[in-house]
Design an enzyme around this catalytic site. Structure first.
Site, PDB file in Angstrom:
ATOM      1  CE  LYS A  51      58.471 -42.640 -30.278  1.00  0.00           C
ATOM      2  NZ  LYS A  51      57.560 -42.357 -29.183  1.00  0.00           N
ATOM      3  CD  GLN A  95      54.530 -43.753 -27.819  1.00  0.00           C
ATOM      4  OE1 GLN A  95      55.757 -43.755 -27.895  1.00  0.00           O
ATOM      5  NE2 GLN A  95      53.792 -42.889 -28.494  1.00  0.00           N
ATOM      6  CG  ASP A 118      59.471 -38.729 -24.778  1.00  0.00           C
ATOM      7  OD1 ASP A 118      59.546 -38.438 -25.982  1.00  0.00           O
ATOM      8  OD2 ASP A 118      58.766 -39.652 -24.329  1.00  0.00           O
TER       9      ASP A 118
HETATM   10  N1  GUN Z   1      52.788 -40.042 -27.721  1.00  0.00           N
HETATM   11  C1  GUN Z   1      52.649 -39.241 -28.809  1.00  0.00           C
HETATM   12  N2  GUN Z   1      53.800 -38.577 -29.027  1.00  0.00           N
HETATM   13  C2  GUN Z   1      54.672 -38.974 -28.076  1.00  0.00           C
HETATM   14  C3  GUN Z   1      56.026 -38.646 -27.788  1.00  0.00           C
HETATM   15  O1  GUN Z   1      56.681 -37.846 -28.456  1.00  0.00           O
HETATM   16  N3  GUN Z   1      56.577 -39.280 -26.726  1.00  0.00           N
HETATM   17  C4  GUN Z   1      55.880 -40.153 -25.961  1.00  0.00           C
HETATM   18  N4  GUN Z   1      56.495 -40.708 -24.925  1.00  0.00           N
HETATM   19  N5  GUN Z   1      54.630 -40.479 -26.192  1.00  0.00           N
HETATM   20  C5  GUN Z   1      54.035 -39.892 -27.253  1.00  0.00           C
END
Ligand code: GUN
Length: 283
Positions: A51, A95, A118
């Site tokens: 990211k 996350q 998200d």
């Molecule tokens: N953990 C696995 N996929 C994701 C996601 O798309 N967003 C977040 N915040 N955590 C994750």
């Protein structure tokens, strides 16, 4: 058979966003994403690193908060509160998964819906289901973008979603419905699963079982979108779909890796840029 190239399509989207971010900079607007990771789960560290890299490429400022595993829920909520109030921050991402002593639902709800890139906040989920503006969960949004950019029509089509998670299956079905598909959701309790999946013109598979979908589940000429990702016994990546088995039956399919995966980050970046371009109004 058409291979839907998520890597190429996500690159195209990232380049479009890079241009939009440069235009915004000329207007004196900087896009900023705050990413919070609690603990050092190796898979999470890889995702968070990717990211950050995508932000750098596009020109989005990223703030990384790498918190200790024993961070308390209160400390995390205080950080989110501070970021909610910070006008320089457009998007906040925590996350997942979080350590077991922290209540994930509480944390998701603490993020301001206007910064919920998200799309996990109940307000964002609600906005999607009643057709209002709001952030959409990145993976299902990425699937729609893959279909559109591959010129695969959704309107009027039989769309079957296999899986009913809050992050993929449910928002996926709402998005296909928004595009005027006829949508069926299947799950572990569905009786005669093959009979249902075989009706699909567009089959989206997100059940988390390696190579589960074989040609007996797929209609001739269907489009198959594979959201799963697993490592097999030889350390090779594979999806929920047995690619080699279905490839001669389908008209279009996403590979794993290089299909849906790269789209998730591209759509997260898109949500960040859109959070500054338009005011998300939930009232
Ligand atoms: N953990 C696995 N996929 C994701 C996601 O798309 N967003 C977040 N915040 N955590 C994750």
């Amino acid at each position: 058979m058409k291979l839907i190239d998520g890597k190429a399509i996500s690159s195209e989207i990232k380049d479009e966003l890079k241009y939009r971010v440069a235009q915004l900079k000329k207007e004196g607007k900087e896009v900023c994403l705050a990413v919070i990771q609690v603990g050092q789960d190796p898979a999470s560290s890889v995702y968070v690193g990717n990211k950050k890299k995508a932000c750098e490429y596009i020109g989005i400022n990223s703030l990384a908060y790498e918190l200790k595993e024993d961070t308390t829920e209160v400390e995390l909520l205080q950080l989110i509160d501070k970021l909610n109030k910070d006008n320089k921050v457009n998007g906040i991402l925590v996350q997942l998964p979080l350590p077991s002593h922290i209540n994930e639902d509480k944390v998701i709800k603490a993020i301001s819906p206007s910064k919920d890139v998200d799309g996990f906040h109940p307000m964002s989920v609600g906005a999607l289901s009643i057709g209002k503006q709001g952030f959409v969960s990145c993976t299902p949004a990425g699937v729609i973008e893959l279909l559109k950019r591959s010129n695969i029509d959704i309107e009027g089509k039989e769309c079957v979603v296999l899986g009913r998670s809050n992050i993929v299956g449910k928002p996926m079905s709402m998005l296909l419905l928004r595009e005027n598909g006829t949508v069926t959701i299947c799950h572990s309790r569905t009786s005669d699963l093959k009979e249902v999946t075989k009706r699909a013109d567009i089959l989206v598979v997100a059940i988390g079982k390696p190579k589960f979908i074989t040609k007996e589940y797929v209609k001739e000429g269907a489009t198959v979108i594979d959201v799963g990702i697993h490592r097999n016994e030889n350390n090779k990546l594979c999806g929920d779909v047995d690619f080699d088995d279905v490839k001669d039956v389908v008209s279009a399919i996403t590979p794993v890796p290089g299909g849906v995966g790269p789209m998730t980050i591209a759509m997260l970046m898109k949500n960040c840029v859109e959070s500054i371009e338009r005011d998300i109004d939930f009232c």
